[in-house]
Design a protein around this motif. Structure first.
Motif, mmCIF file in Angstrom:
data_model
loop_
_atom_site.group_PDB
_atom_site.id
_atom_site.type_symbol
_atom_site.label_atom_id
_atom_site.label_comp_id
_atom_site.label_asym_id
_atom_site.label_seq_id
_atom_site.Cartn_x
_atom_site.Cartn_y
_atom_site.Cartn_z
ATOM 1 N N SER A 19 0.343 31.675 9.073
ATOM 2 C CA SER A 19 1.699 30.759 8.643
ATOM 3 C C SER A 19 2.891 31.649 8.583
ATOM 4 C CB SER A 19 1.098 30.200 7.335
ATOM 5 O OG SER A 19 1.125 30.980 6.584
ATOM 6 N N HIS A 20 3.746 30.787 8.370
ATOM 7 C CA HIS A 20 4.853 31.403 8.072
ATOM 8 C C HIS A 20 5.184 32.751 7.197
ATOM 9 C CE1 HIS A 20 9.363 32.136 8.270
ATOM 10 N NE2 HIS A 20 9.526 31.732 7.011
ATOM 11 N N SER A 21 4.396 32.293 6.030
ATOM 12 C CA SER A 21 4.132 33.325 4.886
ATOM 13 C C SER A 21 2.839 34.226 5.204
ATOM 14 C CB SER A 21 3.619 32.656 3.587
ATOM 15 O OG SER A 21 2.426 31.871 3.730
ATOM 16 N N HIS A 22 2.584 34.491 6.572
ATOM 17 C CA HIS A 22 1.591 35.102 6.834
ATOM 18 C C HIS A 22 0.075 35.202 6.420
ATOM 19 C CE1 HIS A 22 1.960 37.912 10.389
ATOM 20 N NE2 HIS A 22 1.090 38.849 9.459
ATOM 21 N N ARG A 23 -0.097 33.674 5.917
ATOM 22 C CA ARG A 23 -1.428 33.632 5.447
ATOM 23 C C ARG A 23 -2.379 33.392 6.812
ATOM 24 N NH1 ARG A 23 -2.571 32.312 -0.169
ATOM 25 N NH2 ARG A 23 -4.483 31.276 0.643
#
Length: 78
Positions: A19-23
């Motif tokens: 994801s954008h938050s790097h999850r």
């Protein structure tokens, strides 16, 4: 229908969606599998194969006779 190509052996790959938050979450990369019917003159009948898009191109290039001979040599049921 299994996600496996009878001609090339392509099967799902596994990895992560990021994801954008790097999850990271697990995901599956499926090959483009199609069920195709081909007329095989040597057998005098049609065969239905589960093939990927690349497998269809392989059949177009090598010919259905050669591909079916290879599948039978491997002992795969047609």
């Amino acid at each position: 229908m299994s996600a496996r190509c009878q001609v090339t052996g392509a099967q799902p790959g596994f990895g992560h969606s990021i994801s954008h938050s790097h999850r990271r979450t697990k995901r599956r990369f499926d090959p483009n599998i199609q069920r195709k019917r081909y007329w095989v003159p040597s057998l005098g009948r049609t065969v239905t194969l589960t093939v990927s898009a690349r497998g269809i191109k392989t059949i177009d290039k090598r010919g259905i006779e050669a591909v079916v001979a290879g599948l039978r040599a491997r002992g795969e049921r047609i």
